[in-house]
Write a protein that holds these residues in place. Sequence first.
Motif, short mmCIF file in Angstrom:
data_model
loop_
_atom_site.label_atom_id
_atom_site.label_comp_id
_atom_site.label_asym_id
_atom_site.label_seq_id
_atom_site.Cartn_x
_atom_site.Cartn_y
_atom_site.Cartn_z
N ALA A 249 0.83 -1.21 0.00
CA ALA A 249 0.00 0.00 0.00
C ALA A 249 0.86 1.26 0.00
CB ALA A 249 -0.93 0.00 1.21
N ALA A 250 2.05 1.18 0.57
CA ALA A 250 2.93 2.34 0.64
C ALA A 250 3.59 2.65 -0.70
CB ALA A 250 4.01 2.12 1.70
N GLY A 251 3.56 1.70 -1.62
CA GLY A 251 4.25 1.87 -2.90
C GLY A 251 3.83 3.10 -3.67
N SER A 252 2.56 3.47 -3.57
CA SER A 252 2.08 4.63 -4.33
C SER A 252 2.49 5.96 -3.68
CB SER A 252 0.56 4.58 -4.45
OG SER A 252 -0.04 4.67 -3.17
N ARG A 253 2.99 5.92 -2.44
CA ARG A 253 3.39 7.16 -1.75
C ARG A 253 4.90 7.35 -1.71
NH1 ARG A 253 0.56 5.10 2.69
NH2 ARG A 253 2.24 5.81 4.00
#
Length: 164
Positions: free
Chosen positions: A66-70
Amino acid sequence: MFSLWRKARRENSAASRLLGTTSLRFALHGWQRKVRGIVHSGDFILASGHEDGTARAVRPDALDEAAGSRIVGRAWPSSSESGIHKVMVAVGLDLGDAAVLQANKLKSMVEQQQTLLSELKSITQRQRGRIAALELTLSRYEYLAAELQQIKSQLGEKQTVVLR
């Protein structure tokens, strides 16, 4: 163009969208980013989500899908400061970074599968115990049914003897 860069620095969501998805790296000069908390060299720098222009550092082994896009980039130097401070960041992702993300995703999937497998083994053990108990009860009923049949046949013989 420069106003867009200033806006990207101020707003985490804009910076995340603008810089988190690019494959371009500012390898010669990097980019200074305000970061909250302790940073280790090589940590991923993620937009904090506070909409205050700050980011946070996440260890590569603690990064989730989930952190990949941030992701904004990777920290170059380490910093032991606990408050808000500036850190030089290599902006964007390279193939090695993508491999780390994929490896963390696979690691998470394997851990979930191991948990499910443990639960299934536990359920199977309980079911085997229940089946063994049911088989024991069934054998007792079968024994009692045979005993009852034998008693009935003995009673039937006695009744015919009495009737003669």
